[in-house]
Design a protein around this motif. Structure first.
Motif, PDB file in Angstrom:
ATOM      1  N   GLY A 123       0.844  -1.169   0.073  1.00 35.33           N
ATOM      2  CA  GLY A 123      -0.036  -0.022   0.060  1.00 35.33           C
ATOM      3  C   GLY A 123       0.737   1.187  -0.073  1.00 35.33           C
ATOM      4  N   GLN A 124       1.865   1.267   0.640  1.00 34.57           N
ATOM      5  CA  GLN A 124       2.853   2.362   0.795  1.00 34.57           C
ATOM      6  C   GLN A 124       3.487   2.816  -0.398  1.00 34.57           C
ATOM      7  OE1 GLN A 124       5.161   1.354   4.465  1.00 34.57           O
ATOM      8  NE2 GLN A 124       4.811   3.338   5.306  1.00 34.57           N
ATOM      9  N   GLU A 125       4.089   1.369  -0.983  1.00 33.78           N
ATOM     10  CA  GLU A 125       4.849   1.765  -2.296  1.00 33.78           C
ATOM     11  C   GLU A 125       3.635   2.292  -3.654  1.00 33.78           C
ATOM     12  OE1 GLU A 125       7.347  -0.705  -5.598  1.00 33.78           O
ATOM     13  OE2 GLU A 125       7.010  -1.509  -3.547  1.00 33.78           O
ATOM     14  N   LYS A 126       2.605   1.597  -3.456  1.00 35.09           N
ATOM     15  CA  LYS A 126       1.759   2.266  -4.590  1.00 35.09           C
ATOM     16  C   LYS A 126       0.997   3.784  -4.430  1.00 35.09           C
ATOM     17  CE  LYS A 126      -0.156  -2.201  -6.018  1.00 35.09           C
ATOM     18  NZ  LYS A 126      -1.335  -3.130  -6.450  1.00 35.09           N
ATOM     19  N   VAL A 127       0.748   4.020  -3.141  1.00 38.63           N
ATOM     20  CA  VAL A 127       0.566   5.408  -2.947  1.00 38.63           C
ATOM     21  C   VAL A 127       1.715   6.157  -2.969  1.00 38.63           C
ATOM     22  CG1 VAL A 127       0.158   6.945  -0.988  1.00 38.63           C
ATOM     23  CG2 VAL A 127      -1.252   4.915  -1.162  1.00 38.63           C
ATOM     24  N   ARG A 128       3.006   5.943  -2.934  1.00 35.31           N
ATOM     25  CA  ARG A 128       4.111   6.718  -2.912  1.00 35.31           C
ATOM     26  C   ARG A 128       4.420   7.207  -4.684  1.00 35.31           C
ATOM     27  NH1 ARG A 128       7.270   4.421  -0.187  1.00 35.31           N
ATOM     28  NH2 ARG A 128       8.011   2.845  -1.303  1.00 35.31           N
ATOM     29  N   GLU A 129       4.210   5.778  -5.374  1.00 37.20           N
ATOM     30  CA  GLU A 129       4.451   5.988  -6.797  1.00 37.20           C
ATOM     31  C   GLU A 129       3.087   6.657  -7.363  1.00 37.20           C
ATOM     32  OE1 GLU A 129       7.101   5.071  -8.829  1.00 37.20           O
ATOM     33  OE2 GLU A 129       7.765   4.546  -6.840  1.00 37.20           O
ATOM     34  N   CYS A 130       2.030   6.423  -6.894  1.00 36.69           N
ATOM     35  CA  CYS A 130       0.854   7.289  -7.641  1.00 36.69           C
ATOM     36  C   CYS A 130       1.029   8.523  -7.311  1.00 36.69           C
ATOM     37  CB  CYS A 130      -0.604   6.843  -7.012  1.00 36.69           C
ATOM     38  SG  CYS A 130      -1.000   5.123  -7.853  1.00 36.69           S
ATOM     39  N   GLN A 131       1.430   9.072  -6.047  1.00 36.44           N
ATOM     40  CA  GLN A 131       1.547  10.485  -5.753  1.00 36.44           C
ATOM     41  C   GLN A 131       2.661  11.097  -6.486  1.00 36.44           C
ATOM     42  OE1 GLN A 131      -0.730  11.838  -3.232  1.00 36.44           O
ATOM     43  NE2 GLN A 131       0.078  13.522  -4.663  1.00 36.44           N
ATOM     44  N   HIS A 132       3.692  10.332  -6.725  1.00 32.92           N
ATOM     45  CA  HIS A 132       4.964  10.931  -7.471  1.00 32.92           C
ATOM     46  C   HIS A 132       4.106  11.441  -8.973  1.00 32.92           C
ATOM     47  CE1 HIS A 132       8.340  10.864 -10.065  1.00 32.92           C
ATOM     48  NE2 HIS A 132       8.977  11.585  -9.322  1.00 32.92           N
ATOM     49  N   LEU A 133       3.527  10.604  -9.674  1.00 31.18           N
ATOM     50  CA  LEU A 133       2.858  10.914 -10.851  1.00 31.18           C
ATOM     51  C   LEU A 133       1.977  11.920 -10.790  1.00 31.18           C
ATOM     52  CD1 LEU A 133       2.014   8.326 -13.466  1.00 31.18           C
ATOM     53  CD2 LEU A 133       0.027   9.855 -12.816  1.00 31.18           C
ATOM     54  N   SER A 134       1.029  11.714  -9.755  1.00 27.60           N
ATOM     55  CA  SER A 134       0.109  12.901  -9.672  1.00 27.60           C
ATOM     56  C   SER A 134       0.732  14.366  -9.473  1.00 27.60           C
ATOM     57  CB  SER A 134      -0.853  12.680  -8.552  1.00 27.60           C
ATOM     58  OG  SER A 134      -1.669  13.901  -8.367  1.00 27.60           O
ATOM     59  N   ASP A 135       1.977  14.410  -8.483  1.00 29.79           N
ATOM     60  CA  ASP A 135       2.781  15.660  -8.603  1.00 29.79           C
ATOM     61  C   ASP A 135       3.496  16.134  -9.851  1.00 29.79           C
ATOM     62  OD1 ASP A 135       1.793  15.710  -5.978  1.00 29.79           O
ATOM     63  OD2 ASP A 135       3.914  14.818  -5.150  1.00 29.79           O
ATOM     64  N   ASP A 136       3.991  15.152 -10.648  1.00 24.24           N
ATOM     65  CA  ASP A 136       4.553  15.501 -11.888  1.00 24.24           C
ATOM     66  C   ASP A 136       3.524  15.999 -12.970  1.00 24.24           C
ATOM     67  OD1 ASP A 136       6.396  16.022 -13.336  1.00 24.24           O
ATOM     68  OD2 ASP A 136       6.973  13.798 -14.094  1.00 24.24           O
ATOM     69  N   ILE A 137       2.401  15.670 -13.029  1.00 27.54           N
ATOM     70  CA  ILE A 137       1.231  16.132 -13.997  1.00 27.54           C
ATOM     71  C   ILE A 137       0.741  17.476 -13.398  1.00 27.54           C
ATOM     72  CG2 ILE A 137      -1.312  15.770 -14.382  1.00 27.54           C
ATOM     73  CD1 ILE A 137      -0.650  12.842 -14.649  1.00 27.54           C
ATOM     74  N   GLU A 138       0.606  17.602 -12.186  1.00 23.18           N
ATOM     75  CA  GLU A 138       0.134  18.949 -11.644  1.00 23.18           C
ATOM     76  C   GLU A 138       1.096  20.072 -11.557  1.00 23.18           C
ATOM     77  OE1 GLU A 138      -1.437  17.987  -7.908  1.00 23.18           O
ATOM     78  OE2 GLU A 138      -3.123  16.937  -8.553  1.00 23.18           O
ATOM     79  N   ASP A 139       2.429  19.572 -11.679  1.00 19.23           N
ATOM     80  CA  ASP A 139       3.386  20.644 -11.831  1.00 19.23           C
ATOM     81  C   ASP A 139       3.533  21.115 -13.252  1.00 19.23           C
ATOM     82  OD1 ASP A 139       6.126  21.807 -11.595  1.00 19.23           O
ATOM     83  OD2 ASP A 139       6.910  20.360 -12.601  1.00 19.23           O
ATOM     84  N   HIS A 140       3.812  22.649 -13.423  1.00 19.79           N
ATOM     85  CA  HIS A 140       4.076  23.251 -14.633  1.00 19.79           C
ATOM     86  C   HIS A 140       5.113  23.877 -14.862  1.00 19.79           C
ATOM     87  CE1 HIS A 140      -0.292  22.056 -16.025  1.00 19.79           C
ATOM     88  NE2 HIS A 140      -0.456  22.522 -14.863  1.00 19.79           N
ATOM     89  N   THR A 141       6.055  23.903 -13.779  1.00 25.83           N
ATOM     90  CA  THR A 141       7.350  24.648 -13.760  1.00 25.83           C
ATOM     91  C   THR A 141       8.259  24.052 -14.672  1.00 25.83           C
ATOM     92  OG1 THR A 141       8.007  23.666 -11.716  1.00 25.83           O
ATOM     93  CG2 THR A 141       6.700  25.657 -11.272  1.00 25.83           C
ATOM     94  N   THR A 142       8.397  22.898 -14.680  1.00 25.79           N
ATOM     95  CA  THR A 142       9.377  21.956 -15.554  1.00 25.79           C
ATOM     96  C   THR A 142       8.870  21.692 -16.963  1.00 25.79           C
ATOM     97  OG1 THR A 142       8.854  19.926 -14.548  1.00 25.79           O
ATOM     98  CG2 THR A 142      10.363  21.242 -13.158  1.00 25.79           C
ATOM     99  N   TRP A 143       7.911  21.995 -17.277  1.00 25.80           N
ATOM    100  CA  TRP A 143       7.300  21.650 -18.404  1.00 25.80           C
ATOM    101  C   TRP A 143       7.216  22.819 -19.530  1.00 25.80           C
ATOM    102  CZ3 TRP A 143       6.023  16.574 -19.735  1.00 25.80           C
ATOM    103  CH2 TRP A 143       6.202  15.606 -18.419  1.00 25.80           C
TER     104      TRP A 143
END
Length: 319
Positions: A123-143
């Motif tokens: 559960g921890q690993e899946k949440v960590r990976e999903c949160q990382h993907l979500s954060d990257d999608i919501e970030d617009h500063t590096t894109w």
């Protein structure tokens, strides 16, 4: 251990947990058991964000029980009632009773048992990976936008990965369709040829759960390059209850990676070059009962070398 290998084990050993639970105060046993049952249910349905919230509450309850037991100074887990003298005849031994007593150590052991269980680790690993993907999608500063971006941020973005041969891109948009219908389409891996751009082959290679699967995809590319294929493992996490979203993440399976027995490793297809996807997936967010925002992201190394001359083109293993 890898996540796939953890799935080879029992996600949560009920019998062992029950044995530890017997050494906690009777007043707290029913509540803790109920929460453990709820945790198993959330794990089964891949609701891992809710699972971690539930386990956090559960561990807090067990910690409070441990604190109370420490205050009571109970250090022995077995209480012997009755007396056994040297002259006690054998027929009187049945009057002696060994009674389980709550101890702080038992509470600490139960907490450690939960924290080390495959259910919690996965559960921890899946949440960590999903949160990382979500954060990257919501970030617009590096894109960098590659199309016009509207006021909602919808459009296509690109990011060069410094020092790597991989490239990242993401697409964000909105569809007038229920998020449940969209999830149903994405779950059907064998049907990606019907809608995913340039996908000409799609084959499921096994699954660990209903939402944790492996697949092989082939994408057509223009001549003179060979088609590109990927061997992926991915999973979805249902976060609809709390945050009205579903996150789906995937990555390439390394040649040296040990696989769960449910997943088969496909050979490289004829006239195909297998490429690597470091990270890819979808973020689906419900906007209304009949509309949702879809974000797709991928970091991929297309295995396309710099072409400097005709001889390189002729002899390159990538063509």
């Amino acid at each position: 251990k890898g996540m796939a290998l953890l799935y080879s084990e029992i996600a949560f050993d009920r019998e062992a947990a029950s044995n530890l639970l017997q050494f906690l105060p009777e007043a707290s046993q029913a509540n803790i058991q109920s929460k453990l049952n709820e945790c198993e249910k959330l794990f089964t349905f891949d609701q891992h964000f809710d699972l971690l919230d539930q386990i956090k509450d559960l561990l807090a309850i067990i910690k409070a029980v441990e604190h109370d037991l420490l205050q009571s100074s109970v250090v022995v887990g077995i209480e012997v009632t009755g007396a056994v003298a040297e002259s006690t005849p054998p027929e009187s031994v049945e009057a002696v009773e060994a009674k389980k007593q709550p101890t702080a150590l038992s509470a600490a052991m139960l907490a450690a048992f939960i924290e080390s269980s495959p259910m919690y680790v996965i559960g921890q690993e899946k949440v960590r990976e999903c949160q990382h993907l979500s954060d990257d999608i919501e970030d617009h500063t590096t894109w960098t936008p590659t199309t016009s971006i509207d006021e909602k941020g919808y459009g296509t973005y690109y990011r060069a990965e410094v020092g790597k041969t991989a490239h990242s891109f993401k697409v964000i948009g909105e569809v007038q369709e229920s998020i449940l219908h969209v999830v149903s389409v994405i779950m059907e891996l064998d049907l990606y040829t019907e809608w995913f751009p340039m996908c000409c082959e799609a084959e499921m290679q096994g699954e660990l759960t209903r939402f944790h699967k492996s697949s092989r995809f082939v994408v057509q590319v223009p001549w003179p390059m060979s088609n590109r294929e990927v061997f992926l493992v991915g999973y979805g996490v249902d976060d609809l209850t709390t945050r009205k979203r579903v996150i789906i993440t995937s990555r390439s399976v390394a040649d040296s990676e040990k696989l769960h027995s449910n997943i088969r490793r496909p050979p490289v297809g004829k006239k195909c070059t297998r490429i690597s996807v470091e990270k890819g997936g979808f973020l689906l967010e419900a906007l209304s009962p009949n509309s949702c925002r879809i974000s797709f992201i991928m970091n991929v190394d297309p295995e396309i070398p710099h072409i400097g001359c005709t001889d390189h083109l002729t002899h390159s293993p990538f063509y």
